[in-house]
Motif scaffolding. Sequence first.
Motif, PDB file in Angstrom:
ATOM      1  N   HIS A 126       4.411   5.435 -14.323  1.00 49.08           N
ATOM      2  CA  HIS A 126       4.072   6.330 -13.175  1.00 49.08           C
ATOM      3  C   HIS A 126       2.190   5.678 -12.832  1.00 49.08           C
ATOM      4  N   ARG A 127       2.640   4.134 -12.479  1.00 46.67           N
ATOM      5  CA  ARG A 127       1.440   3.509 -11.418  1.00 46.67           C
ATOM      6  C   ARG A 127       2.143   3.326 -10.724  1.00 46.67           C
ATOM      7  N   ASN A 128       1.438   3.046  -9.767  1.00 42.85           N
ATOM      8  CA  ASN A 128       1.321   2.363  -8.094  1.00 42.85           C
ATOM      9  C   ASN A 128       2.139   1.081  -8.363  1.00 42.85           C
ATOM     10  N   ILE A 129       3.271   0.549  -7.556  1.00 45.87           N
ATOM     11  CA  ILE A 129       4.115  -0.256  -7.259  1.00 45.87           C
ATOM     12  C   ILE A 129       2.621  -1.495  -6.962  1.00 45.87           C
TER      13      ILE A 129
ATOM     14  N   GLU B  17       9.059   6.478  -9.240  1.00 46.43           N
ATOM     15  CA  GLU B  17       9.597   6.517  -7.960  1.00 46.43           C
ATOM     16  C   GLU B  17      10.116   5.092  -7.061  1.00 46.43           C
ATOM     17  N   VAL B  18       9.976   3.651  -7.284  1.00 48.16           N
ATOM     18  CA  VAL B  18      10.541   3.408  -6.780  1.00 48.16           C
ATOM     19  C   VAL B  18      11.876   2.790  -7.379  1.00 48.16           C
TER      20      VAL B  18
ATOM     21  N   ALA C 200       0.598  -0.569   0.217  1.00 44.47           N
ATOM     22  CA  ALA C 200       0.079   0.119  -0.315  1.00 44.47           C
ATOM     23  C   ALA C 200       1.036   1.682   0.137  1.00 44.47           C
ATOM     24  N   PHE C 201       2.626   0.843  -0.064  1.00 42.99           N
ATOM     25  CA  PHE C 201       2.821   2.226   0.582  1.00 42.99           C
ATOM     26  C   PHE C 201       2.968   3.173  -1.322  1.00 42.99           C
ATOM     27  N   PRO C 202       2.546   4.278  -0.714  1.00 41.39           N
ATOM     28  CA  PRO C 202       2.230   5.598  -2.169  1.00 41.39           C
ATOM     29  C   PRO C 202       3.877   5.241  -2.992  1.00 41.39           C
ATOM     30  N   ALA C 203       4.138   4.597  -3.733  1.00 45.44           N
ATOM     31  CA  ALA C 203       4.668   5.193  -5.052  1.00 45.44           C
ATOM     32  C   ALA C 203       5.221   4.538  -6.113  1.00 45.44           C
ATOM     33  N   THR C 204       5.634   4.996  -7.391  1.00 45.66           N
ATOM     34  CA  THR C 204       5.260   4.741  -8.530  1.00 45.66           C
ATOM     35  C   THR C 204       6.127   3.796  -9.090  1.00 45.66           C
TER      36      THR C 204
END
Lengths: 255, 283
Positions: free
Chosen positions: A140-143, A102-103, A95-99
Amino acid sequence: MSKHDNTAAVKIENLSFHYGDRYVLERINFEIPNGAFMGLVGPNGSGKSTLIKCILGLLKPQSGKVSFFGIPLNRFKKWEEIGYVSQKANSFNTAFPATVYEVVSMGLFGKVGLFRFLNHKHKQKILEAIETVGMTNYVHRNIGELSGGQQQRVFIARALVSDPKLLILDEPTVGVDAASVSNFYQMLKSLNEEKGLTLLLVTHDVGVMSDYVTHVACLNKQLHFHGNTKEFKEVSKDGFSQMYGHHVHVLEHHH
Amino acid sequence: MSFPFFHYEFLQNAFLTGIMIGLLAPVLGVFIVVRRQSLIADALSHITLAGIAANLMLGRSSSFFQGLNPLYMGMVFSVGGAIGIEQLRKVYKHYEELAIPIIMSAGIGLSVIFISLANGFNTDLFNYLFGSVLAVKKSDVWTVFFILLLVFAFVLFLYKELFVLSFDEEQAAVSGIKGKWIQFLFIIMVALVIASSMKIVGILLVSALMTLPVAASLRIANGFKQTFVLSVIFGETAVILGLISSYYLNLAPGGTIVMISVLILLLSLAWKKWRVRKPILNE
Ligand SMILES: Nc1ncnc2c1ncn2[C@@H]1O[C@H](COP(=O)(O)OP(=O)(O)O)[C@@H](O)[C@H]1O
Ligand SMILES: [Mg+2]
């Protein structure tokens, strides 16, 4: 190739590690030749992750030496040359908000350094690494919204983004479906062959792995085998139990 | 536009402080929430209360403490509590979250003792518990401004490190990032922000301002940067709307701010639901 050609990427001498009075690793001697794709196999609890953490300096072994490209661990500074995908990478907080972007960018933070920002070149590198693992459509999708196999690719990209010479992967295919697993190994194989990346792949799945790697090491507290894949296939005809000691669960591999 | 807000000095002070807190609380709140340490804010606010109660108690017998802004003593206690939490987390390695109830109960215990020694509740204390616009002084504005600069520099220059440490400490260690002192500075910043939010939203509600805007933005944001920006927008909206409406409707500002945060959270949940129900055509 690089100037390190005849020094091993990783050299481990007489390494022992214990939790309390319980030995997990006993007198391990082990080398990863530069340019090798080494598979490190062993049953669950055989000390594979512990060995990796000792190599990376995350755990301090009670005795023994580790060196990278001929430089002892305690003097080694170029951490960007080493990529690491931990076993925990498949149990992170989804649930960590990172694309994806970003990861992957995290892989550059150590190299960029304190108090500095990512520049245009770094951003380019991040996109390249994402492309290398075939995740460009998900930048740009959330991991957390990706499948296990896709997440694993993103973590590989994070490890690759700093242009490492050595990539260490701890059980990267746990939770990845069988079809993606061979794709995944194929991707690693081409990184090894085309980019000359040295790879250390940890797994408890002997079958599939041996079709892709160049070298194999078998661990169960002690190192039971260490050599190239051809030798490994010769020896393994006589059964794995010899190499592991006992309690082995061999996974059959059908073509 | 003639806005009575800007004619009265106390309202100016409250407004300026509020705007700064509306930024500070969610900025640090984002890191707290993604680390799943939301309760840290609660623990630290209760230990801050102990500091404030201690100051009020000492103020009865010493003119030095009587003249001192209790905010400073609150900060001293809050930072002390933060250090305590870090130490306890080392002691209870495998039960890290135990540090929070320990510090929290110590905070409440101390507060109750100091309050009773100070001869019970007075308006001052009530203001600290629930927030009061009237209580904000010029010196508070400057203190919060100084903390704003400090936290701003900290987050700007260590953004990368804070981000990777929140996501994956092992990865941070392997990239050669020294996590320990950054974590230490971080919790000190949290302690300072909590103490400085006290006058506006009150001790019992500070943690809401750190977590509710983040909870709302987590539902709808894509990625970390967006979560960050949306949290700040939500936090500011809650503080500004809360201060204005509490003034006109004669309500307690802290409660109003928090209820507006709750409203924003509900709206974000509804929006998410609505978005999900819409068929996604381009995929
Ligand atoms: N933190 C720990 N404390 C005590 N024992 C541990 C700890 N971590 C791992 N072990 C033990 O060390 C052994 C090796 O673990 P590990 O290296 O994770 O094995 P593998 O990765 O091969 O499955 C196991 O028997 C495990 O129970
Ligand atoms: Mg393991």
